[in-house]
Scaffold this active site. Structure first.
Site, PDB file in Angstrom:
ATOM      1  N   GLY A   1      -2.561   0.710   5.174  1.00 31.27           N
ATOM      2  CA  GLY A   1      -1.986   1.918   4.594  1.00 31.27           C
ATOM      3  C   GLY A   1      -0.805   2.536   5.305  1.00 31.27           C
TER       4      GLY A   1
ATOM      5  N   ARG B   1       1.869  -3.793   4.385  1.00 26.98           N
ATOM      6  CA  ARG B   1       3.260  -3.358   4.271  1.00 26.98           C
ATOM      7  C   ARG B   1       3.946  -3.195   5.626  1.00 26.98           C
ATOM      8  NH1 ARG B   1       4.719  -0.266  -0.283  1.00 26.98           N
ATOM      9  NH2 ARG B   1       2.519   0.269  -0.474  1.00 26.98           N
TER      10      ARG B   1
ATOM     11  N   ARG C   1       8.196  -3.292  -8.117  1.00 27.76           N
ATOM     12  CA  ARG C   1       7.963  -1.956  -7.545  1.00 27.76           C
ATOM     13  C   ARG C   1       8.813  -0.840  -8.168  1.00 27.76           C
ATOM     14  NH1 ARG C   1       8.241  -0.357  -2.999  1.00 27.76           N
ATOM     15  NH2 ARG C   1       6.176   0.539  -2.865  1.00 27.76           N
TER      16      ARG C   1
ATOM     17  N   CYS D   1      13.871  -7.945 -21.082  1.00 26.90           N
ATOM     18  CA  CYS D   1      14.058  -7.149 -22.303  1.00 26.90           C
ATOM     19  C   CYS D   1      13.161  -5.915 -22.310  1.00 26.90           C
ATOM     20  CB  CYS D   1      13.794  -8.035 -23.507  1.00 26.90           C
ATOM     21  SG  CYS D   1      14.896  -9.439 -23.495  1.00 26.90           S
TER      22      CYS D   1
HETATM   23  N1  LLP Z   1      -6.795  -3.085   2.753  1.00 26.51           N
HETATM   24  C1  LLP Z   1      -7.136  -2.831   1.476  1.00 26.51           C
HETATM   25  C2  LLP Z   1      -8.563  -2.779   1.135  1.00 26.51           C
HETATM   26  C3  LLP Z   1      -6.152  -2.618   0.504  1.00 26.51           C
HETATM   27  O1  LLP Z   1      -6.509  -2.349  -0.739  1.00 26.51           O
HETATM   28  C4  LLP Z   1      -4.786  -2.683   0.877  1.00 26.51           C
HETATM   29  C5  LLP Z   1      -3.729  -2.472  -0.109  1.00 26.51           C
HETATM   30  C6  LLP Z   1      -4.461  -2.970   2.224  1.00 26.51           C
HETATM   31  C7  LLP Z   1      -5.490  -3.152   3.129  1.00 26.51           C
HETATM   32  C8  LLP Z   1      -3.050  -3.060   2.723  1.00 26.51           C
HETATM   33  O2  LLP Z   1      -2.404  -1.845   2.592  1.00 26.51           O
HETATM   34  P1  LLP Z   1      -0.945  -1.628   3.228  1.00 26.51           P
HETATM   35  O3  LLP Z   1      -1.079  -1.712   4.737  1.00 26.51           O
HETATM   36  O4  LLP Z   1      -0.058  -2.678   2.703  1.00 26.51           O
HETATM   37  O5  LLP Z   1      -0.567  -0.274   2.753  1.00 26.51           O
HETATM   38  N2  LLP Z   1       1.527  -2.803  -4.764  1.00 26.51           N
HETATM   39  C9  LLP Z   1       1.612  -1.543  -4.081  1.00 26.51           C
HETATM   40  C10 LLP Z   1       0.666  -1.426  -2.926  1.00 26.51           C
HETATM   41  C11 LLP Z   1      -0.776  -1.700  -3.278  1.00 26.51           C
HETATM   42  C12 LLP Z   1      -1.693  -1.651  -2.104  1.00 26.51           C
HETATM   43  C13 LLP Z   1      -3.029  -2.200  -2.447  1.00 26.51           C
HETATM   44  N3  LLP Z   1      -3.958  -2.259  -1.356  1.00 26.51           N
HETATM   45  C14 LLP Z   1       3.059  -1.312  -3.658  1.00 26.51           C
HETATM   46  O6  LLP Z   1       3.916  -2.146  -3.957  1.00 26.51           O
HETATM   47  O7  LLP Z   1       3.381  -0.283  -3.096  1.00 26.51           O
END
Ligand code: LLP
Length: 423
Positions: free
Chosen positions: A240, A277, A313, A343
């Site tokens: 996150g 991320r 995104r 499209c």
């Molecule tokens: N752990 C779990 C259980 C998750 O659901 C996620 C992301 C992560 C870790 C990794 O989170 P991060 O460190 O990347 O924030 N498609 C969206 C983001 C969706 C995130 C889903 N879960 C975007 O492009 O912003």
């Protein structure tokens, strides 16, 4: 921090000119920087240098096996959400004892594959899933490690589509029910070993307070569970941590580390993190070529060869990605929409963006596209998925070939052509 920068007028990934990649591989193309991936992993890992920890890179952010291998070689574990991601992680050389399996809808075959692969634990998201894991493990005569993903009802203050820790979200189990489930698992479910507590509240979080709030709640749960006689060894904090796309100022991993270390003092657990991320977001760009420019009475358009199927995104979340020319010019700036060939009016990479005037045939770099870029891409409008390239020092490798037209119809056949189905 990343290693994409201008050298003179030419935009480079580490020591490789993007123009060279464009010429040799074509566009659109995702370009990653290996040095940036390594730097991000090290920064995150060293933020917890004094603690027992496991960094489980979240595969969904970017699942190319070359990216996974880069992290595996540095000792990373993996957070997976499907059998497909498990397959990729193992193919990249992951140590299964450093894999955690998250997600609300794990299928029986995926659970079986993970148990047979001897992963560390499942992050369980519902009472029914807990019983399903117990039953499958029993059938296989194995014991499955589990953590329950608790939903701490904390607002991560991020985009609603990527906020997961609120009561109204589909994720996890509310705390009171989670306690009952742990106690039930310990007493009655012989084929699961409750060993962790898991909590992931959302993505692209740019403040420290939601993490601290969630941690306080998880900490309280942990002591309740220990009082109930459960041996909890792992505290999984999820992922996150946000990154800078535009002007956001997310906490540095070191600051996040400080807060977590403070909040877990004296807990005697191994911490697990699932960053996605923060590892890959700023380690990748999407390079696209301008096909046409068009001046309407209301807007300027730069029509490029990458669309929402390549990078979803902006269309999906209204996300900002900086756009830079691959070769600097002295042209004046214009305000334009940078749009793709799909499209749909929602197909844009940038809206009302101030950019130097672009001529057809020139390339643009869409920044911060390493996370949830290629991994969310699709074949919509029957477009081949693009190539991926890893730059490393003065050279680069193609780590995924551009799909061909034949790839697009692979596995399809005309109905009734073979093995006609009868009622
Ligand atoms: N752990 C779990 C259980 C998750 O659901 C996620 C992301 C992560 C870790 C990794 O989170 P991060 O460190 O990347 O924030 N498609 C969206 C983001 C969706 C995130 C889903 N879960 C975007 O492009 O912003």
């Amino acid at each position: 921090m990343h290693y994409f920068a201008y050298k003179g007028k030419r935009f480079c990934a580490e020591g490789v000119a993007i123009e060279k990649i464009v010429k040799e591989v074509g566009t659109p193309v995702y370009v990653y920087s290996e040095k940036t991936l390594k730097r991000h992993y090290k920064a995150f890992d060293s933020a917890f240098a004094k603690t027992r920890r496991m960094i489980c890179y979240s595969v969904k952010a970017n699942s190319n096996i070359a990216v996974l291998k880069t992290f595996a070689d540095m000792g990373s574990g993996f957070d997976i959400v499907s059998g497909g991601e498990l397959f990729r992680a193992l193919k990249a050389g992951a140590d299964p004892s450093r894999i955690v399996f998250s997600g609300v809808g794990k299928r029986p075959d995926e659970i079986e594959y993970a148990i047979k692969s001897r992963i560390l634990m499942f992050n369980v998201e519902s009472p029914q899933e807990l019983r399903a894991i117990d039953a499958i493990a029993g059938r296989l005569r194995k014991k499955a490690g589990i953590a329950i993903r608790v939903n701490p009802n904390v607002d991560p203050k991020t985009h609603p589509y990527i906020s997961t820790g609120l009561k109204k979200n589909k994720f996890g189990i509310e705390t009171e029910e989670a306690v009952r489930e742990y106690v039930h698992a310990k007493a009655r479910l012989k084929n699961v070993a409750p060993m962790g507590v898991d909590c992931h509240i959302g993505s692209q979080i740019t403040e420290i307070s939601p993490f601290v709030d969630a941690l306080a709640k998880t900490r309280a749960l942990l002591s309740t569970l220990r009082n109930e006689g459960l041996e909890i060894k792992y505290l999984d904090m999820g992922g996150g941590l946000g990154i800078t796309y535009d002007k956001e100022e997310p906490p540095l991993p070191s600051r996040y580390g400080q807060a977590v270390i403070e909040g877990t003092k004296g807990l005697d657990v191994t911490l697990i993190f699932e960053p996605g991320r923060a590892m890959v977001g700023n380690a990748g760009i999407l390079v696209t070529k301008a096909l046409y420019t068009k001046k309407g009475s209301a807007k300027n358009f730069v029509i490029v060869d990458a669309g929402m199927n390549d990078l979803a995104r902006p269309s999906l979340y209204g996300s900002y990605h900086a756009i830079k020319p691959v070769r600097l010019t002295d042209r004046p700036e214009i305000t334009a929409d940078v749009v793709g060939p799909i499209c749909e009016s929602g197909d844009f990479l940038a809206k009302d963006r101030l950019i130097p005037e672009v001529e057809p045939g020139e390339s643009l770099a869409v920044m911060s596209a390493g996370a949830y870029g290629f991994s969310m891409s699709s074949n919509y409008n029957t477009r081949p998925r693009v190539a991926e390239v890893m730059a490393s020092g003065a050279s680069y490798s193609v780590i995924r070939k551009r799909e061909t037209l034949a790839d697009l119809v692979k596995g399809e056949q005309v109905a009734g052509a073979k093995g006609r189905r009868t009622k």
